[in-house]
Motif scaffolding. Structure first.
Motif, PDB file in Angstrom:
ATOM      1  N   LEU A  53       9.016 -22.652  12.717  1.00  0.00           N
ATOM      2  CA  LEU A  53      10.335 -23.055  13.201  1.00  0.00           C
ATOM      3  C   LEU A  53      10.562 -22.642  14.648  1.00  0.00           C
ATOM      4  O   LEU A  53      11.415 -23.226  15.330  1.00  0.00           O
ATOM      5  CB  LEU A  53      11.429 -22.471  12.302  1.00  0.00           C
ATOM      6  N   ALA A  56       9.593 -25.762  16.229  1.00  0.00           N
ATOM      7  CA  ALA A  56      10.373 -26.955  15.882  1.00  0.00           C
ATOM      8  C   ALA A  56      11.861 -26.784  16.183  1.00  0.00           C
ATOM      9  O   ALA A  56      12.663 -27.628  15.816  1.00  0.00           O
ATOM     10  CB  ALA A  56      10.184 -27.292  14.409  1.00  0.00           C
ATOM     11  N   ALA A  57      12.227 -25.687  16.825  1.00  0.00           N
ATOM     12  CA  ALA A  57      13.632 -25.441  17.155  1.00  0.00           C
ATOM     13  C   ALA A  57      14.121 -26.517  18.142  1.00  0.00           C
ATOM     14  O   ALA A  57      13.307 -27.132  18.842  1.00  0.00           O
ATOM     15  CB  ALA A  57      13.783 -24.048  17.755  1.00  0.00           C
ATOM     16  N   ASP A  59      16.502 -27.808  15.900  1.00  0.00           N
ATOM     17  CA  ASP A  59      17.011 -28.454  14.683  1.00  0.00           C
ATOM     18  C   ASP A  59      15.961 -28.508  13.583  1.00  0.00           C
ATOM     19  O   ASP A  59      16.069 -29.307  12.657  1.00  0.00           O
ATOM     20  CB  ASP A  59      17.515 -29.868  14.997  1.00  0.00           C
ATOM     21  N   GLY A  60      14.954 -27.665  13.637  1.00  0.00           N
ATOM     22  CA  GLY A  60      13.896 -27.687  12.636  1.00  0.00           C
ATOM     23  C   GLY A  60      14.290 -26.995  11.344  1.00  0.00           C
ATOM     24  O   GLY A  60      15.184 -26.149  11.309  1.00  0.00           O
ATOM     25  N   SER A  84      10.250 -29.899   9.440  1.00  0.00           N
ATOM     26  CA  SER A  84      10.774 -31.188   9.900  1.00  0.00           C
ATOM     27  C   SER A  84      11.847 -30.949  10.941  1.00  0.00           C
ATOM     28  O   SER A  84      12.438 -29.869  11.018  1.00  0.00           O
ATOM     29  CB  SER A  84      11.364 -31.989   8.727  1.00  0.00           C
ATOM     30  N   ARG A  85      12.098 -31.984  11.743  1.00  0.00           N
ATOM     31  CA  ARG A  85      13.218 -31.959  12.678  1.00  0.00           C
ATOM     32  C   ARG A  85      13.745 -33.368  12.826  1.00  0.00           C
ATOM     33  O   ARG A  85      13.055 -34.349  12.538  1.00  0.00           O
ATOM     34  CB  ARG A  85      12.819 -31.357  14.019  1.00  0.00           C
ATOM     35  N   ARG A  86      14.985 -33.460  13.283  1.00  0.00           N
ATOM     36  CA  ARG A  86      15.652 -34.755  13.336  1.00  0.00           C
ATOM     37  C   ARG A  86      15.478 -35.473  14.667  1.00  0.00           C
ATOM     38  O   ARG A  86      15.857 -36.633  14.786  1.00  0.00           O
ATOM     39  CB  ARG A  86      17.138 -34.574  13.019  1.00  0.00           C
ATOM     40  N   THR A  87      14.937 -34.795  15.670  1.00  0.00           N
ATOM     41  CA  THR A  87      14.738 -35.414  16.977  1.00  0.00           C
ATOM     42  C   THR A  87      13.254 -35.643  17.234  1.00  0.00           C
ATOM     43  O   THR A  87      12.417 -34.850  16.798  1.00  0.00           O
ATOM     44  CB  THR A  87      15.318 -34.528  18.089  1.00  0.00           C
ATOM     45  N   ARG A  91       8.023 -32.491  19.475  1.00  0.00           N
ATOM     46  CA  ARG A  91       7.323 -32.253  18.213  1.00  0.00           C
ATOM     47  C   ARG A  91       5.936 -31.689  18.504  1.00  0.00           C
ATOM     48  O   ARG A  91       5.072 -32.357  19.054  1.00  0.00           O
ATOM     49  CB  ARG A  91       7.228 -33.552  17.408  1.00  0.00           C
ATOM     50  N   VAL A  99       4.536 -31.153  11.672  1.00  0.00           N
ATOM     51  CA  VAL A  99       5.941 -31.336  12.039  1.00  0.00           C
ATOM     52  C   VAL A  99       6.319 -32.782  11.742  1.00  0.00           C
ATOM     53  O   VAL A  99       5.769 -33.705  12.339  1.00  0.00           O
ATOM     54  CB  VAL A  99       6.185 -30.999  13.521  1.00  0.00           C
TER      55      VAL A  99
END
Length: 220
Positions: A53, A56-57, A59-60, A84-87, A91, A99
């Motif tokens: 994380l 992936a910060a 929003d991970g 996972s992340r939303r953006t 990555r 990721v």
């Protein structure tokens, strides 16, 4: 920074005065390229999730197989740590790290000190990652066994999803049952059902007329 320091980046280490030689020494361990932790910290799934994380910060969140394990569930084997992340930007591609890109509607909670997919979302993610029918039933039964979700909640989540391989998720959710004690019991049940035989009841308890425990049958 000492032997119990939680995951930190190489940049943070250099700012704190650590040299590359010290980072490579016995006091620290490398979890991913550019991410370290104190050598006394157990490199378990939570530690590796926290390390991932960092990459992936902001929003991970832990997802897929890495989300299943803190819940005490039994996912299919995976050598990677999954987040996972939303953006789409930022990555990271690292050895041992996967990721994934999540949708904006993905539901998460905070569990075991980390942001993580909900049990139902985790079930859908592992279905989308290619798990077969029996692997998904084993996963679903184990999530129910640990009181993380219910068979109906998995069915509802699969029915409302429009994600990849959702048909497999829906089919598997329909086979998840309460009271299944182990992965081998899940596999035995699926062996029986997929052979076209009647589905047995699991762990059925018979009581005497005056309410005393008499027998418990693994399969009935």
């Amino acid at each position: 920074m000492d032997r119990t320091t939680p995951p930190f980046s190489r940049t943070e280490a250099i700012k704190a005065g650590l040299t590359p030689d010290r980072l490579a020494g016995p006091q620290y361990q490398r979890l991913f390229r550019g991410i370290y932790a104190g050598a006394g910290l157990a490199p378990d799934v939570r530690t590796r999730a926290r390390a991932a994380l960092r990459l992936a910060a902001p929003d991970g969140f832990a997802s897929h197989h890495t989300a299943a394990l803190p819940y005490g569930a039994v996912p299919p084997p995976s050598a990677d740590t999954h987040v996972s992340r939303r953006t789409k930007t930022g990555r990271s591609v690292k050895r041992g790290l996967m990721v994934h890109l999540a949708s904006e509607s993905t539901t998460t909670i905070r569990f075991a000190g980390i942001p993580i997919s909900t049990p139902e979302q985790c079930f859908l993610e592992i279905a989308a990652a290619g798990a077969n029918l029996v692997e998904l039933v084993v996963l679903g039964d184990s999530l129910v066994r640990k009181n993380r979700t219910t068979p109906q909640q998995l069915v509802d989540a699969a029915e409302s999803s429009r994600g990849y391989r959702v048909r497999m998720a829906r089919r598997a959710a329909g086979y998840v049952r309460d009271g299944v004690d182990s992965p081998m019991e899940s596999r035995l049940l699926m062996l029986i059902v997929l052979a076209g035989l009647p589905e047995p009841k699991v762990n059925l308890i018979l009581w005497t007329a005056d309410g005393r425990y008499e027998f418990r049958f693994d399969l009935w």
